[in-house]
Design an enzyme around this catalytic site. Structure first.
Site, mmCIF file in Angstrom:
data_model
loop_
_atom_site.group_PDB
_atom_site.id
_atom_site.type_symbol
_atom_site.label_atom_id
_atom_site.label_comp_id
_atom_site.label_asym_id
_atom_site.label_seq_id
_atom_site.Cartn_x
_atom_site.Cartn_y
_atom_site.Cartn_z
ATOM 1 N N SER A 1 -2.195 -11.175 -5.598
ATOM 2 C CA SER A 1 -1.505 -11.437 -6.860
ATOM 3 C C SER A 1 -0.427 -12.473 -6.608
ATOM 4 O O SER A 1 0.271 -12.418 -5.587
ATOM 5 C CB SER A 1 -0.873 -10.158 -7.422
ATOM 6 O OG SER A 1 -1.853 -9.298 -7.966
ATOM 7 N N GLU B 86 3.423 -1.372 -9.491
ATOM 8 C CA GLU B 86 3.478 -1.897 -8.134
ATOM 9 C C GLU B 86 4.196 -3.240 -8.030
ATOM 10 O O GLU B 86 4.826 -3.533 -7.007
ATOM 11 C CB GLU B 86 2.076 -2.005 -7.543
ATOM 12 C CG GLU B 86 1.115 -2.917 -8.278
ATOM 13 C CD GLU B 86 -0.243 -2.948 -7.591
ATOM 14 O OE1 GLU B 86 -0.289 -3.254 -6.379
ATOM 15 O OE2 GLU B 86 -1.252 -2.659 -8.254
ATOM 16 N N SER C 93 -5.283 -6.107 -0.282
ATOM 17 C CA SER C 93 -6.751 -6.105 -0.346
ATOM 18 C C SER C 93 -7.223 -7.275 -1.197
ATOM 19 O O SER C 93 -8.199 -7.951 -0.873
ATOM 20 C CB SER C 93 -7.239 -4.783 -0.927
ATOM 21 O OG SER C 93 -6.850 -3.707 -0.113
ATOM 22 N N ARG D 134 3.112 -12.640 -13.813
ATOM 23 C CA ARG D 134 1.973 -12.797 -12.914
ATOM 24 C C ARG D 134 1.226 -14.059 -13.339
ATOM 25 O O ARG D 134 0.698 -14.135 -14.441
ATOM 26 C CB ARG D 134 1.054 -11.578 -12.974
ATOM 27 C CG ARG D 134 -0.086 -11.615 -11.953
ATOM 28 C CD ARG D 134 -0.944 -10.356 -12.064
ATOM 29 N NE ARG D 134 -1.946 -10.295 -11.000
ATOM 30 C CZ ARG D 134 -3.144 -10.865 -11.043
ATOM 31 N NH1 ARG D 134 -3.502 -11.563 -12.123
ATOM 32 N NH2 ARG D 134 -3.992 -10.753 -10.033
#
EC number: 2.7.1.33
Length: 548
Positions: A370, A313, A367, A382
């Protein structure tokens, strides 16, 4: 076929294959015997029934064992001639062989070269003529019939199986055409299956030719019409018409890119619709990203007969963002910021050029949240994240206010006042905390006033919704600011469906970035907030085709 007995040692017995060849050559000497020969190998002469015990599978090995006796310069075996008859699309006609009934051969060739005659049969007869056989003389009154029929396993196969439906043949033609042009067959989809929302992008071709439209199968037309002629699907599916990208060129085709969303809890309805519309007859694989690509993989396979090509993703997020920003938003920039965010009266939306985006801090607010540090198209990491995101806001609002949708929660928040719920700096200090530059209006404790029974009795549901929104937004903004300082990045890009129709949060984030950094950090936003993952999945569909 019963096996031949091997000759005893020292015996003068003539081998069976030699006897057969001699017999066939002798019979070929006269036209009358040629007709008898055709009957012996079990081939109808003038429509008569085949004789039992002389069926084609038994006679075929004899023909393959015989040596060529014709006048052709090609001395290949009967096997090779039969193979030519099976494989060649333009079988050559054998020249007449002296003394072998040329008149009969002419009738035979004329019949096989007539319109509608099977090519394989013509090649098979030519093979027989090359090997010393000629057909019986045909009557001038009756149309000549083919003398030899190949076994089914030697018959030339058409491009598509005879029993296939027209729709399947059309689909195969479309796939072959797409393969030649290095692009996948229609329809073109990309999916991002998140924890709260499913985001779907659909490319609608607008340059369909008359030939393509004529050959287009019915269920493909049905899918295109269903998706493009509606703005709502069932109770919860929505097409964001205002986000549609028009006159876009993707993979060599011109068309429009549509953006559709629906709650993840309705995924079973989407899968069922795919089954009812027979989507698997058009595609066998869908490119999907997000956690739901793993969660619903088995349901797609069992119910809709579809395979999900699962994609990372964060990869899809970055690729989709860069692509959409590069094509622009129908002639306008995709990226924007808020000028004068600390002054509510002067604060206004302004376009921002993101041509040179690196490095940037990318904050994906779904939701959960990140946070990525992006240094180039393929180089990112990340940095961190938080579980307090859009899902937290909606969940708490449902508990505290009784609302049921994101839109309802935001509508309530827009009407509320969070200062009735939160404890502010001025509630503690009586004003600003000047030593550390804390204004009296800053939140010292989210929901801090709810410890008081009197405060609880005086607040409204709208106040609770607003306080929930401010709490979640401030938390995300604080983490993003610290990450930007640690990574030495001055551009912070906020994306994700938490920001959809959420002007309150966007202005809060813009204010926080500007105020706490003393103007050093700029908060950037994008028009297609939460659809970049789905766009990245669509782009991967094109890459798959290029690789194949």
């Amino acid at each position: 076929m019963r096996g031949r007995r091997a000759p005893r040692p020292g015996s003068t017995e003539v081998p069976a294959a030699a006897r057969d060849a001699d017999t066939l050559r002798a019979r070929a000497a006269s036209p009358v015997r040629g007709a008898q020969l055709a009957e012996d190998v079990g081939t109808p002469t003038g429509g008569g029934e085949e004789r039992r015990g002389h069926q084609l599978p038994t006679a075929a090995p004899r023909l393959r064992e015989s040596k060529p006796q014709g006048g052709s310069e090609d001395r290949g075996t009967a096997d090779r001639d039969l193979q030519r008859g099976c494989q060649s699309r333009s079988p050559r006609t054998a020249p007449p062989v002296p003394g072998m009934g040329d008149r009969g051969a002419q009738h035979e060739r004329a019949a096989l070269q007539s319109p509608g005659a099977p090519e394989g049969a013509a090649a098979a007869v030519n093979g027989l003529l090359h090997n010393g056989f000629h057909p019986s003389a045909a009557s001038s009154r009756d149309p000549p019939a083919p003398r030899f029929q190949l076994p089914s396993e030697l018959q030339p196969q058409p491009l598509f199986a005879q029993h296939d439906s027209p729709a399947k043949k059309c689909r195969l033609r479309r796939r072959m055409d797409s393969g030649r042009k290095n692009r996948p067959p229609f329809p073109w989809f990309g999916m991002d299956i998140g924890g709260t929302l499913v985001k779907l992008v659909y490319f609608e071709p607008k340059d369909i030719t008359a030939e393509e439209e004529q050959e287009e199968v019915e269920n493909l037309k049905s899918i295109r019409k269903y998706l493009t002629s509606n703005t709502a699907y069932g109770k919860t599916g929505i097409r964001d018409v205002h986000l549609e990208l028009k006159n876009l060129t993707m993979c060599g085709r011109k068309g429009n890119l549509h953006f559709i969303r629906f709650p993840t809890c309705a995924m079973h309805l989407f899968i069922q619709m795919g089954s009812e519309k027979n989507f698997s007859s058009l595609h066998t694989t869908l490119c999907a990203t997000g956690g739901g690509a793993f969660k619903f993989e088995e349901d797609f396979r069992m119910i809709a007969d579809l395979q999900l090509h699962k994609l990372d993703e964060l990869d899809c997020l970055i690729q989709g963002l860069l692509y959409v920003d590069s094509v622009g938003f129908n002639g306008k920039p995709e990226c924007y910021y808020f000028e004068n965010p600390t002054n509510p009266e002067l604060c206004q939306k302004k376009p921002y050029c993101l041509d040179n985006p690196y490095p940037m801090l990318l904050v994906n607010m779904g939701s959960g949240v990140s946070i990525l540090a992006v240094y180039s198209k393929d180089n990112y990491k990340r940095v961190t994240g938080t579980s307090l995101g859009g899902g937290t806001f909606l969940g708490l609002c449902c508990l505290l206010t009784g609302c049921e949708t994101f839109e309802e929660a935001l509508d309530m928040a827009a009407k509320g006042d969070s200062t009735n719920v939160d404890k502010l700096v001025k509630d503690i200090y009586g004003g600003d905390y000047e030593r550390f530059g804390l204004q009296g209006s800053a939140v010292a404790s989210s929901f801090g006033n709810m410890m008081s029974k009197e405060k609880r009795e005086s607040i409204s549901k709208e106040d609770l919704a607003r306080a929930t929104l401010v709490t979640i937004t401030n938390n995300i903004g604080s983490i993003a600011r610290m990450c930007a300082l640690n990574e030495n990045i001055d551009r912070v890009v906020f994306v994700g469906n938490f920001l959809r129709i959420n002007m309150v949060s966007m202005k809060l984030l813009a204010y926080a970035m500007d105020f706490w950094s003393k103007g050093q950090l700029k908060a950037l936003f994008l028009e297609h907030e939460g659809y970049f993952g789905a766009v990245g999945a669509l782009l991967e569909l094109f890459k798959m085709t290029d690789t194949q």
